[in-house]
Write a protein that holds these residues in place. Structure first.
Motif, short mmCIF file in Angstrom:
data_model
loop_
_atom_site.label_atom_id
_atom_site.label_comp_id
_atom_site.label_asym_id
_atom_site.label_seq_id
_atom_site.Cartn_x
_atom_site.Cartn_y
_atom_site.Cartn_z
N PRO A 90 -1.29 12.28 -0.83
CA PRO A 90 -1.09 12.51 -2.27
C PRO A 90 -2.12 11.78 -3.12
CG PRO A 90 0.49 10.91 -1.43
CD PRO A 90 -0.38 11.29 -0.28
N THR A 91 -3.31 12.33 -3.20
CA THR A 91 -4.38 11.65 -3.93
C THR A 91 -4.95 12.57 -5.01
OG1 THR A 91 -6.44 10.40 -3.65
CG2 THR A 91 -6.26 12.42 -2.39
N SER A 92 -5.85 12.02 -5.81
CA SER A 92 -6.64 12.86 -6.73
C SER A 92 -8.09 12.78 -6.28
CB SER A 92 -6.50 12.33 -8.16
OG SER A 92 -7.33 11.19 -8.32
N VAL A 93 -8.96 13.51 -6.90
CA VAL A 93 -10.38 13.46 -6.52
C VAL A 93 -11.10 12.30 -7.20
CG1 VAL A 93 -10.55 15.92 -6.01
CG2 VAL A 93 -11.10 15.10 -8.32
N LEU A 94 -10.40 11.54 -8.06
CA LEU A 94 -11.12 10.53 -8.85
C LEU A 94 -11.83 9.47 -8.01
CD1 LEU A 94 -8.87 10.19 -12.01
CD2 LEU A 94 -10.91 11.58 -11.63
N PRO A 95 -11.23 8.97 -6.90
CA PRO A 95 -12.01 8.00 -6.10
C PRO A 95 -13.33 8.59 -5.60
CG PRO A 95 -9.71 8.01 -5.42
CD PRO A 95 -9.89 9.18 -6.36
N GLU B 238 1.00 7.86 1.32
CA GLU B 238 0.79 7.00 0.14
C GLU B 238 -0.16 5.85 0.46
OE1 GLU B 238 1.51 7.57 -2.81
OE2 GLU B 238 3.19 8.96 -2.82
N THR B 239 -0.12 5.39 1.74
CA THR B 239 -0.99 4.27 2.12
C THR B 239 -2.45 4.66 1.97
OG1 THR B 239 0.67 3.43 3.64
CG2 THR B 239 -1.60 2.74 4.06
N LEU B 240 -2.82 5.80 2.52
CA LEU B 240 -4.22 6.24 2.42
C LEU B 240 -4.59 6.51 0.96
CD1 LEU B 240 -6.94 7.06 3.56
CD2 LEU B 240 -5.96 9.26 4.24
N ALA B 241 -3.66 7.05 0.19
CA ALA B 241 -3.93 7.29 -1.23
C ALA B 241 -4.20 5.96 -1.94
CB ALA B 241 -2.76 8.01 -1.88
N SER B 242 -3.42 4.92 -1.62
CA SER B 242 -3.65 3.59 -2.22
C SER B 242 -5.01 3.04 -1.80
CB SER B 242 -2.57 2.60 -1.78
OG SER B 242 -1.32 3.01 -2.22
N VAL B 243 -5.32 3.19 -0.53
CA VAL B 243 -6.59 2.67 -0.01
C VAL B 243 -7.75 3.33 -0.77
CG1 VAL B 243 -8.10 2.58 2.01
CG2 VAL B 243 -5.65 2.15 2.26
N LEU B 244 -7.67 4.62 -0.98
CA LEU B 244 -8.74 5.33 -1.70
C LEU B 244 -8.85 4.83 -3.13
CD1 LEU B 244 -8.06 8.93 -0.33
CD2 LEU B 244 -10.11 7.57 0.10
N ARG B 245 -7.72 4.58 -3.79
CA ARG B 245 -7.74 4.09 -5.18
C ARG B 245 -8.33 2.69 -5.28
NH1 ARG B 245 -2.41 6.05 -5.34
NH2 ARG B 245 -1.63 3.93 -5.12
N GLN B 246 -8.26 1.92 -4.17
CA GLN B 246 -8.68 0.52 -4.20
C GLN B 246 -10.05 0.29 -3.55
OE1 GLN B 246 -5.52 -1.64 -2.26
NE2 GLN B 246 -3.97 -0.95 -3.72
N LEU C 105 0.82 -1.21 0.00
CA LEU C 105 0.00 0.00 0.00
C LEU C 105 0.85 1.26 0.00
CD1 LEU C 105 -2.58 -1.20 2.68
CD2 LEU C 105 -3.00 -0.99 0.23
N ALA C 106 2.08 1.14 0.49
CA ALA C 106 2.94 2.33 0.62
C ALA C 106 3.55 2.75 -0.71
CB ALA C 106 4.04 2.06 1.64
N THR C 107 3.41 1.87 -1.72
CA THR C 107 4.03 2.15 -3.02
C THR C 107 2.96 2.66 -3.99
OG1 THR C 107 5.37 0.21 -2.54
CG2 THR C 107 5.56 1.13 -4.75
N PRO C 108 3.12 3.86 -4.56
CA PRO C 108 2.11 4.37 -5.48
C PRO C 108 2.02 3.51 -6.74
CG PRO C 108 3.85 6.01 -5.09
CD PRO C 108 4.24 4.78 -4.34
N SER C 109 0.80 3.28 -7.24
CA SER C 109 0.65 2.44 -8.44
C SER C 109 0.91 3.23 -9.71
CB SER C 109 -0.78 1.87 -8.49
OG SER C 109 -1.70 2.93 -8.75
#
Ligand SMILES: NC(=O)c1ccc[n+]([C@@H]2O[C@H](COP(=O)([O-])OP(=O)(O)OC[C@H]3O[C@@H](n4cnc5c(N)ncnc54)[C@H](OP(=O)(O)O)[C@@H]3O)[C@@H](O)[C@H]2O)c1
Length: 321
Positions: free
Chosen positions: A245-250, A218-226, A195-199
């Motif tokens: 470091p997220t976007s609004v897409l989720p 990065e972990t929370l950003a991954s969680v949101l993407r998934q 989760l700590a690694t950005p996709s």
């Protein structure tokens, strides 16, 4: 006691050192939370005035009360409300407090168990309540993820969610906690590094029905993407830092909800509901199994250990020790 120069030490205090307040409590136990680690080591700006008694929570027995709501002998619990920040906290044998901050010890928990729950456990419960209010139910499609699962908030969240009938995935960076997390009810273990690694993608394959995140970054950003369509993510922690470091897409393509959780100023009705639910939904056998009791003399070492991610589950502080 934290001082302005940073760090903390044990000091003798007397009744004249007690702060203002209308109830005096003989403290039996406090606990160790991530924020206590920051306060005691001086690595975080927690205390707003000095010298400051650390300890963001406490449990004990009312010794004296000018409030009609409490009488000597009542067993009470206090978490948050600025303890160790603006008001002296729980790493002491006597503390004076404002009567409106106190909660009666829940019947189903001993004083020690209330501090095994402590701020971390209350926060885990607030996360679960927020996810439920957002629509999460045990028949949800997919697992509920808990990040930083080996820590205090994480361990209580895993135990609560599993007991409530959710399929729980526990993310941890420590291989030695895998068996422990399965014993709390996790059915899947997720490596922290996954989760700590950005996709590199704005959205990933939908995986989680919901999540409790204690890590951020990065972990929370991954969680949101998934997180699956219409899923909720309760964000309560910053174990890896405070960025996101997220976007609004989720949010706008998957209708994912990011639910902020604060335990410090949480209004009393929500706290009372959370303690009622902890009493009914957190198996005390699991609570005891995730808890160690340590004397106050060990707090300086434990404060370093919790910041280094080396403590497991919950640590109760015996203030007489
Ligand atoms: N919002 C609120 O009111 C509230 C209340 C309580 C706590 N919190 C926050 O919630 C978080 C957890 O608190 P806690 O008392 O449970 O602390 P904790 O016991 O130290 O748990 C944090 C866990 O996060 C993982 N971790 C540590 N460093 C990490 C890193 N650099 N990257 C990724 N994972 C890391 C570790 O679990 P693994 O080894 O299993 O990976 C660690 O055990 C803290 O940030 C705390 O400030 C917020």
């Amino acid at each position: 006691m934290a001082t302005e120069s940073g760090g903390a030490s044990l000091q003798e205090l007397s009744d004249v050192d007690l702060p203002e307040g209308d109830v005096t409590v003989a403290v039996a136990y406090s606990s160790l939370n991530f924020k206590d680690g920051l306060a005691v080591t001086g690595k975080g700006r927690i205390a707003r005035r000095f010298p400051m008694v650390c300890g963001i929570d406490l449990a004990g027995t009312v010794e004296a009360s000018d409030s009609p709501r409490w009488k000597p002998g009542d067993e009470v619990v206090v978490t948050g409300w600025g303890l160790s920040e603006t008001h002296p906290g729980g790493y002491t044998q006597h503390q004076r407090l404002r009567s409106e901050w106190l909660i009666a010890r829940p019947d189903g928990l001993t004083l020690r168990q209330t501090m095994a729950v402590g701020t971390a456990g209350l926060t885990a419960m607030l996360c679960v309540l927020a996810l439920e209010h957002a629509g999460l139910q045990p028949d949800a499609d997919g697992e509920v993820l808990v990040t930083g699962a080996g820590g205090g908030v994480g361990s209580v969240a895993v135990a609560l969610l599993a007991h409530l009938g959710y399929q729980v995935a526990a993310s941890t960076g420590r291989a030695e906690t895998h068996a422990y997390l399965r014993s709390l009810g996790a059915s899947t273990i997720v490596e922290r590094s996954e989760l700590a690694t950005p996709s590199g993608r704005p959205l990933d394959k939908e995986r989680w029905a919901a999540a409790v995140d204690t890590v951020a970054g990065e972990t929370l950003a991954s969680v949101l993407r998934q997180t699956r369509y219409r899923g909720g993510v309760a964000a309560c922690g910053l174990a890896s830092g405070n960025d996101l470091p997220t976007s609004v897409l989720p949010f706008i393509l998957r209708n994912v909800s990011l639910l902020g959780i604060d335990s410090v100023q949480c209004p009393m009705p929500q706290r009372a509901e959370a303690w009622r639910r902890l009493e009914s939904d957190l198996p005390t056998g699991l609570l005891d199994a995730m808890t160690t009791v340590e004397p106050m003399t060990r707090v300086p070492q434990l404060a370093e250990a919790i910041l280094a991610g080396q403590t497991r589950g919950r640590v109760v502080v015996d203030v007489a020790g």
